[in-house]
Design a protein around this motif. Structure first.
Motif, short mmCIF file in Angstrom:
data_model
loop_
_atom_site.label_atom_id
_atom_site.label_comp_id
_atom_site.label_asym_id
_atom_site.label_seq_id
_atom_site.Cartn_x
_atom_site.Cartn_y
_atom_site.Cartn_z
N UNK A 14 12.99 -10.32 0.64
CA UNK A 14 12.44 -9.04 0.18
C UNK A 14 11.35 -9.26 -0.87
N UNK A 15 11.35 -10.41 -1.53
CA UNK A 15 10.34 -10.68 -2.55
C UNK A 15 9.32 -11.72 -2.10
N UNK A 17 8.05 -13.39 1.01
CA UNK A 17 7.88 -13.58 2.45
C UNK A 17 6.51 -13.09 2.86
N UNK A 18 5.50 -13.49 2.09
CA UNK A 18 4.17 -12.94 2.34
C UNK A 18 3.43 -13.73 3.41
N UNK A 19 3.81 -15.00 3.59
CA UNK A 19 3.03 -15.87 4.45
C UNK A 19 3.82 -16.35 5.66
N UNK A 63 3.49 -12.62 -3.86
CA UNK A 63 2.57 -12.14 -4.86
C UNK A 63 3.14 -12.41 -6.26
N UNK A 64 2.28 -12.26 -7.27
CA UNK A 64 2.66 -12.58 -8.65
C UNK A 64 3.92 -11.86 -9.13
N UNK A 150 -3.42 -21.22 0.09
CA UNK A 150 -4.03 -20.00 -0.46
C UNK A 150 -3.33 -19.71 -1.78
#
Lengths: 238, 412
Positions: A14-15, A17-19, A63-64, A150
């Motif tokens: 949930x926190x 898993x952006x990539x 993300x940050x 990235x």
């Protein structure tokens, strides 16, 4: 393995898993199952307690804000520390890699990390975006690393962590090295996801967690084509 | 304002812009939808503001559905008079400038806006209505983080309380963005992709979902009651009346896009009953959903740019031979990791699956793990030759889609 089946935890999808980080879970489980190793996977959300007895822990990029929240939550929870001390294997990617160190920067602030890898991260002068390639530490006996990086961070290793690879294209940690490893913990900036492009790393995690010296080979023809293409792409200037 | 009242420099810039666009089309280099605006803005940096002056403008933005919703909205507002619109998906200020210059004076303009350019385009065009569709991950290597984009929208809308915002009540990121505006009309168009809104952008607490409802577990942010919503094959308007929505475009997602267009058009005084026949005449937009006959194959083109829109494409595609094409050039985003955010198992229904594109190998490894059998082909022609006569579904990401569209003579 501590039980009859290999237990894989994906930390905080949930926190972090952006990539396409689910890919590392899918590939690891797929390669275990293809060897006849029974697999149980657990997606542990940040409002749940971290299990302490799984065999492999995966943590991804993000993300940050979520990165800082994940670090804080993992420190408070303490479960991951216990699992690592009991010998669990870990693959940490990008933001997840940074938060395994002593400290990292998010939203302009220095944040405490887990301290499970002897390193810290700060901000670099530019964002590192593009193909990443490196020669992996020969002691691990793996072919070249390929990934897509990235990140805005630069990572500095202490004496108790070893670079995962020597960079041959891209930025990585920022000092011609990329990623880190210590014991059974691997950290890297590689997306792709990392295990799609580097199935040998998936198999290393499986060997570490099962105690097997060797694993039956799989048909990796497509993965090899992908690796050949991406390693060559990293060689030519973008 | 008519062309005759434009400042001289804007007139010169408008003429140059139209000429360049025509040359680009004549040379077969593209739609001419960017180059004209680029030249016009070089001559008169305020050209977009000059061209917008005197028109009632609606802007449409979001990660997915912008192009279709813009086309629907332009069709609906067309009830009232001529509408200028950037219907080729050229959604940055150059594209807006081209579109307005090309149409000459029109009482209305409906413009699709890239999420990143909202602040700038609001400043230049002074819109009456802004529609916010959704926000999710797109182009991993360069797009702003989803939360940052939502914050940018929120700040901009807070500075323009005169704008009527028409926003999707099902997307927590959109609801939060619109919360700075004093006048919001809410529509419910569904949210198939939820992975980018597990966490409340206001408080950082988890968001709970149940049925179609959602709420933050740590602050008052929750789903507002929508005035417009989708039910079955139709749309319910603010008075509670249900209207059957008959479209030529496939999928439930397009009924949602139609609901959005009706909500925007209503702010200009258009009633659903007037707009719906016009929506029913929209067939395809810049090749999206286009059907082309070639060599006995009925080829249908579906654009899927990011995880959310892949889910929608699978929902629309028939159980027929399916070609997937993936590139990772600049407009696509260069990180292909998102392939693992998409579950390709809907294709595991026995249909032949073909793959192609610059990054076919990434897709091959993904499909292998997803246990979807596939065959790799080197070209679109090879794909055509290897399927039997009948329907061929083509699902491709942005530049791969454009490549195939070029093979089909830039079908619109």
């Amino acid at each position: 393995m501590s039980t009859e089946s290999l237990r894989i935890v994906w930390i905080y999808p949930d926190l972090l898993s952006t990539y396409g980080d689910r890919g590392n879970l899918l590939i690891l489980a797929h390669r275990a199952a293809a060897r006849g190793i029974p697999v149980e996977t657990y997606e542990v959300r940040s409002d749940q307690q971290m299990p302490t007895t799984a065999d492999v822990y995966l943590i991804g990029g993000g993300e940050d804000g979520p990165q800082a929240a994940a670090a804080q939550r993992l420190i408070t929870d303490g479960g991951l520390h216990r699992a690592v001390n009991q010998g669990a294997a870990v693959l940490a990617i990008c933001a997840g890699y940074q938060l395994f160190g002593h400290s990292f920067f998010a939203k302009g602030q220095k944040c405490a990390g887990l301290g499970l890898l002897d390193l810290y991260s700060d901000r670099g002068p530019t964002r590192a975006v593009g193909e990443l390639r490196g020669d992996i530490d020969p002691r691990l006996g793996l072919p070249a690393l390929t990934g897509f990086e990235n990140h805005g961070g630069r990572t500095h290793l202490g004496p108790n962590a070893t670079p995962l690879a020597k960079v041959t294209a891209g930025i990585g940690n920022g000092d011609q090295t990329e990623g880190a490893w210590a014991g059974k913990i691997l950290g890297t900036y590689s997306h792709g996801p990392a295990l799609a492009r580097n199935p040998a790393i998936a198999d290393l995690l499986l060997r570490w967690s099962t105690g097997a010296d060797r694993l039956a080979p799989l048909d990796d023809a497509w993965a090899e084509r992908l690796r050949g293409e991406r390693l060559a792409a990293a060689a030519s200037p973008a | 304002m008519t062309d005759g009242k434009l400042p001289l420099i804007a007139k010169v810039a408008t003429t140059a812009s139209k000429t360049a666009a025509a040359l680009s089309r004549a040379a077969g280099r593209g739609d001419g939808s960017v180059i004209g605006g680029w030249i016009g803005l070089k001559i008169d940096p305020d050209l977009l503001a000059h061209l917008s002056s005197g028109r009632a403008v609606a802007l449409v933005s979001g990660t997915n559905g912008k192009t279709t919703t813009t086309r629907f909205t332009a069709a609906a507002i067309g009830v009232l008079g001529r509408v200028a619109t950037n219907s080729y998906g050229a959604n940055m200020p150059t594209g807006h400038t081209s579109a307005l210059a090309k149409e000459g004076h029109t009482p209305f303009a409906v413009l699709e806006v890239d999420e990143h350019y909202m602040a700038q385009v609001i400043e230049a065009t002074r819109p009456r209505v802004v529609a916010l569709l959704n926000l999710s991950r797109d182009q991993l290597d360069r797009a702003k983080e989803v939360a940052m984009m939502a914050q940018m929208w929120k700040t901009t809308l807070g500075q323009h309380p005169d704008i009527r915002v028409v926003a999707n009540s099902d997307d927590p990121m959109v609801v939060w963005s619109a919360s700075s505006s004093p006048q919001v009309t809410w529509f419910s168009a569904g949210q198939r992709w939820q992975d980018d809104s597990f966490v409340c952008p206001e408080s950082g607490h988890p968001i709970e979902r149940s049925g179609g409802d959602w709420w933050c577990t740590g602050c008052p942010l929750r789903r507002p009651k929508p005035q417009w919503s989708v039910e079955d094959e139709g749309v319910i308007d603010p008075r509670g009346d249900w209207h059957l929505v008959k479209l030529q475009l496939p999928g439930r997602v397009n009924i949602g896009n139609a609901a959005t267009a009706l909500a925007v058009a209503a702010e200009f005084g258009v009633r659903p009953i007037e707009a719906l026949p016009r929506l029913a005449r929209v067939t395809s937009i810049a090749g999206r959903y286009a059907q082309v006959e070639r060599d006995g194959r009925n080829i249908r083109l579906l654009l899927a740019k990011n995880p959310a829109s892949w889910l929608e494409a699978f929902d629309m595609a028939e159980q027929a031979p399916t070609l997937l094409s993936i590139n990772a050039r600049d407009p696509d985003g260069m990180d292909t990791s998102w392939l693992y955010d998409v579950d390709f198992s809907p294709l595991r229904d026995g249909r032949p699956v073909l793959i192609t594109g610059d990054r076919a190998y990434d897709l091959a490894v993904r499909l292998q793990v997803n246990q979807v059998p596939f065959r790799h082909v080197q070209s679109f022609d090879e794909a055509l030759a290897s399927v039997p006569p009948g329907r061929l579904e083509v699902i491709a990401n942005y530049t791969a889609f454009q490549d195939i569209r070029a093979e089909l003579d830039r079908v619109n």
